[in-house]
Design a protein around this motif. Structure first.
Motif, mmCIF file in Angstrom:
data_model
loop_
_atom_site.group_PDB
_atom_site.id
_atom_site.type_symbol
_atom_site.label_atom_id
_atom_site.label_comp_id
_atom_site.label_asym_id
_atom_site.label_seq_id
_atom_site.Cartn_x
_atom_site.Cartn_y
_atom_site.Cartn_z
ATOM 1 N N PHE A 185 1.977 2.334 -10.275
ATOM 2 C CA PHE A 185 1.194 3.563 -10.223
ATOM 3 C C PHE A 185 1.433 4.442 -11.439
ATOM 4 C CE2 PHE A 185 1.301 2.737 -5.640
ATOM 5 C CZ PHE A 185 -0.006 2.978 -5.336
ATOM 6 N N PRO B 153 -7.233 8.765 -6.224
ATOM 7 C CA PRO B 153 -7.249 7.519 -5.435
ATOM 8 C C PRO B 153 -5.940 6.742 -5.504
ATOM 9 C CG PRO B 153 -9.205 7.659 -6.797
ATOM 10 C CD PRO B 153 -8.336 8.784 -7.203
ATOM 11 N N LEU B 154 -5.183 6.908 -6.571
ATOM 12 C CA LEU B 154 -3.883 6.229 -6.618
ATOM 13 C C LEU B 154 -2.939 6.840 -5.598
ATOM 14 C CD1 LEU B 154 -3.180 5.962 -10.441
ATOM 15 C CD2 LEU B 154 -4.030 4.191 -8.947
ATOM 16 N N LEU C 86 -9.193 5.738 5.692
ATOM 17 C CA LEU C 86 -7.751 5.620 5.460
ATOM 18 C C LEU C 86 -7.373 6.132 4.078
ATOM 19 C CD1 LEU C 86 -5.156 4.385 6.711
ATOM 20 C CD2 LEU C 86 -5.640 2.378 5.378
ATOM 21 N N THR C 87 -7.947 5.545 3.068
ATOM 22 C CA THR C 87 -7.691 6.016 1.715
ATOM 23 C C THR C 87 -8.798 7.018 1.391
ATOM 24 O OG1 THR C 87 -8.837 4.051 1.041
ATOM 25 C CG2 THR C 87 -6.480 4.000 0.893
ATOM 26 N N TYR D 64 0.042 5.501 2.718
ATOM 27 C CA TYR D 64 -1.334 5.387 3.193
ATOM 28 C C TYR D 64 -1.496 5.842 4.631
ATOM 29 C CZ TYR D 64 1.229 1.024 3.379
ATOM 30 O OH TYR D 64 2.219 0.101 3.498
ATOM 31 N N CYS D 65 -0.389 6.157 5.304
ATOM 32 C CA CYS D 65 -0.545 6.675 6.655
ATOM 33 C C CYS D 65 -0.966 8.128 6.636
ATOM 34 C CB CYS D 65 0.757 6.541 7.436
ATOM 35 S SG CYS D 65 1.107 4.860 7.861
ATOM 36 N N ARG E 236 -2.835 5.658 -2.056
ATOM 37 C CA ARG E 236 -2.234 4.373 -1.721
ATOM 38 C C ARG E 236 -0.708 4.424 -1.778
ATOM 39 N NH1 ARG E 236 -7.117 4.496 -3.081
ATOM 40 N NH2 ARG E 236 -8.609 2.977 -2.328
#
Lengths: 398, 168, 187
Positions: A55, A69-70, A157-158, A76-77, A73
């Motif tokens: 990352f 967006p990185l 989720l994301t 991710y919860c 992740r």
């Protein structure tokens, strides 16, 4: 391993057990090589990095808005918390003041994310101790949180939720209504979940006293978040260094006493209840006003203006092509993520991408304590301890 | 308790360490010291044990690479947090790429262990006194330190990428 | 007695293959009968590494309920698994593990790559990420998305079911399959 050789001298027979990297009992991919005396863990060695995705290197090659967006992740919860932490970091660098409405909207979404995060962790503790019911039950309600995310931003989720400077769009009346109905209906469900587990004799026998860590050791290991609070230290970034107007809300920071699995479980349970309180307060006092700050160089103008207004078109082009320069600077910002203090350390050299971006990932830091926490316990306890620490592989390996 | 100020903290450190402090600034209100790497462990111990400051929480360790600064290309950056005073401090050690040695903080903070391994993995900074300094995230066979600026981000083994699509 | 053209009516949930039916019997080819049984009792091995794994949990849970497709029995042991579901980023460090797990699975075996990362590396075009699991194991179905919605994962499962139903029982002996395995260096 030096230690093992010493251990072997006392003429006991040790077994080496390889747990992972893919193993049903480890949620995420970690490798634990355990040295066992019968069923007791004598020593263990961790290998991580099985989903290292670089990352920090990617971030050095992307414009600022493409880093959101990185962050999704990482953990991710609870990706909205990560997204907004990043937005706030950039805003801090730019010196942008967001309107109150943005703050409150962010708080609502972040607390929903915290609930979703803690629900996964706690229901998985249940699964690992043999109680699958709680999991299937609360996951239906987690879906409702996903539905709310979806109606806000279109993803489950994301989320990539929000923008630097605010939210990409205002809450619609449907969103408000669905949050209200969640607030109304979820507590009853959650109470049932609590009744299933909190005072369940079998569950308590299984997890009380396992994987305990003292407050001193926890601090020394850099624990943050529910795991630190379970050990009795009331450190919460939301209170200590309030961001996004957290100082406006009335909520309690639950702390445990023993730092064992049961305390971690209970701290998360209580935090879910407190999150519900925060959401309710934020929703009731949601101020009117704009849902974005005045940062035309980062916040996309509305589409109709892009088509009709030269200036908006230029901003739009510059943002989308990632051609906005940022000031030179250095900033550390942290938010209370699902697992603890999620920090962003950003060095900007004035370019269009960060010169260096480092994520302080709470999982990575506290997972180091795992060998110490499971030493002397049984294998089955070690599994539950791991799930109660809520180690998320994506965040750990970055 | 009165809020501890950056100035007060800096004065106390300067009294004790004097010319080991190579620079001090306050970006966004966070006291940032640039110190001589040889004095790092001593400074951290001082901040840890000081009765007033009590910087007993290691927030973060990370590296950075500044290829243009000759002789000080690598940096090892520490964030300490005094939970009692609610105050943070950032300490930077600049190291030359030919001689990237700095003391490990593992004797003071257990949390430093993996973070130093990560910094070693990414930047090749060697932490003296670290109990188990080996790669943590990347495969052991890797022969370079990928986050240094001279190494590319992209996977070099990829065959399906036509650079002309990407304007390169 | 004659060839039936439309599927048998309830209580059979799934579509029966074409065959001969009469009083108290139903005849079809062995391939089809076995394919039918296999397709509706796939034991997946969830190889969940990251974000897609959480969506897989949602797929398993009550709302999307993968049990409807006969795949609720997760087999964490590769030995008993029929379907390797790779969900999430596979780093280069993990690549050999995926391959090892695949090799341990018994024939017939199928592989589904869930999500952009497993299919192609996704947004992580970096030095540490394997650019698609088809670099190490053959893949039957790719599910796009980052992460795919549970509906998409279920769609991927039904695509696998179609494959399972219609494949020859002797697939492993076919020259194409052996050539495919050989191209991955698997005997």
């Amino acid at each position: 391993m030096e230690e093992n050789r010493i251990l072997a001298e006392d003429k006991k027979e040790y077994t080496t057990l390889n747990l992972g990297p893919t193993h049903p009992a480890t949620h995420g991919i970690f490798q634990n090589v355990l040295t066992m005396d019968g069923e007791i863990i004598v020593d263990s060695e961790q290998t991580v990095g099985y989903i290292h995705r670089a990352f920090e290197k990617i971030a050095e090659h992307r414009p600022y808005y493409q880093i959101t967006p990185l962050t999704d992740r990482l953990n991710y919860c609870s990706s909205p918390i990560n997204n907004m932490g990043w937005h706030m970091t950039v805003e801090k660098l730019l010196g942008v003041q967001t309107p109150k409405r943005v703050d409150y909207m962010r708080v609502i979404i972040m607390e929903l994310a915290r609930i979703a995060d803690h629900l996964v962790c706690n229901s998985v503790i249940g699964v690992d101790t043999g109680a699958l019911t709680g999991f299937t039950y609360v996951f239906q309600w987690r879906e409702k949180i996903y539905d709310i995310y979806e109606s806000i931003c279109g993803a489950r989720l994301t989320t990539n939720i929000g923008r630097i400077g605010g939210m990409e769009r205002d809450f619609t009346p449907e969103v408000i209504a669905s949050i209200r109905s969640f607030l109304k209906e979820f507590p009853a469900v959650f109470d049932e979940f609590c009744r299933l587990l909190e005072r369940n004799r079998i569950f308590m026998d299984r997890i009380v006293g396992t994987g305990a860590i003292s407050a001193e050791r926890a601090l020394n290991y850099g624990f943050t978040g529910p795991n630190l609070r379970a050990a009795g230290v009331d450190y919460d970034v939301r209170v200590m260094n309030p961001y996004s107007s957290y100082q406006d809300f009335d909520f309690i920071i639950p702390v445990g006493t023993n730092g064992d699995t049961y305390d971690r479980f209970m701290v998360r349970q209580e935090e879910i209840r407190q999150s519900l309180r925060i959401i309710e307060q934020a929703l009731n006092n949601l101020p009117e006003g704009k849902f974005f700050a005045d940062v035309p160089e980062f916040f996309l103008p509305p589409k109709e203006e892009v088509y009709n207004n030269m200036e908006a078109l230029i901003w739009h082009f510059k943002i989308v092509m990632g051609e906005t320069d940022v000031p030179v600077g250095e900033v550390y910002h942290s938010v209370e993520g699902g697992n603890g203090e999620l920090g962003y350390y950003l060095i900007s050299d004035g370019g269009r991408a960060p010169f260096r971006l480092h994520f302080r990932r709470p999982c990575f830091i506290y997972y180091q304590a795992f060998p110490e926490m499971i030493k002397g316990s049984t294998l089955s306890d070690a599994i539950v301890v791991m799930s109660s620490m809520n180690v998320i592989a994506g965040e750990l390996d970055a | 308790m009165a809020q501890l100020s950056n100035g007060h903290l800096l004065n106390a450190i300067q009294d004790k360490f004097g010319n080991a402090i190579l620079g001090a600034e306050e970006p966004n209100g966070l006291l940032t010291l640039n110190i001589n790497p040889e004095k790092l462990l001593e400074l951290v111990r001082f901040l840890y044990n000081h009765e007033e400051f009590r910087f007993q929480f290691l927030t973060d360790i990370c590296g950075a690479h500044f290829p243009d600064q000759k002789g000080a290309e690598l940096a090892s950056i520490y964030h300490l947090h005094s939970l009692e005073n609610n105050m943070r401090i950032r300490i930077k050690c600049f190291l030359s790429a030919d001689h990237p040695f700095v003391d490990s903080l593992t004797p003071v903070f257990s949390a430093a262990n993996w973070q130093e391994r990560e910094t070693f993995d990414f930047y090749g900074i060697i932490f003296n006194g670290h109990p188990n300094l080996k790669r943590i995230l990347n495969v052991d066979e890797m022969d370079y330190h990928p986050l240094r600026k001279e190494y590319p981000l992209e996977d070099q083994t990829r065959t399906d990428k036509n650079d002309s699509y990407f304007g390169r | 007695m004659g060839k039936i053209s439309k599927p048998m009516s309830s209580p059979i949930i799934t579509q029966a293959p074409p065959g001969l039916q009469g009083e108290g019997f139903f005849a079809t080819s062995l391939d089809k009968a076995v394919g039918l049984a296999r397709a509706n009792s796939i034991w997946p091995l969830p190889f969940a590494t990251s974000c897609c794994g959480i969506e897989f949990m949602a797929t398993m849970a009550a709302n999307y309920d993968m049990a409807r497709f006969g795949s609720e029995r997760l087999s964490f042991s590769p030995r008993q698994a029929d379907l390797l579901m790779v969900m999430g980023t596979i780093a280069k460090k993990m690549g050999p593990v995926v391959r090892q797990v695949y090799l341990q699975m018994a024939e017939p075996r199928w592989v589904i790559a869930v999500g952009a990362c497993a299919s192609s590396g996704g947004i992580f075009d970096t030095y540490s990420v394997l650019q698609g699991i088809d670099k190490v194991v053959p893949v039957d179905v790719y599910v796009p998305g980052c992460p795919p919605r549970p509906e998409q994962i279920l769609d991927g499962i039904t695509k696998i079911q179609e494959l399972v139903k219609n494949e020859s029982l002797r697939r492993r002996n076919s020259p194409e399959y052996q050539a495919l395995m050989a191209s991955y260096g698997i005997q």
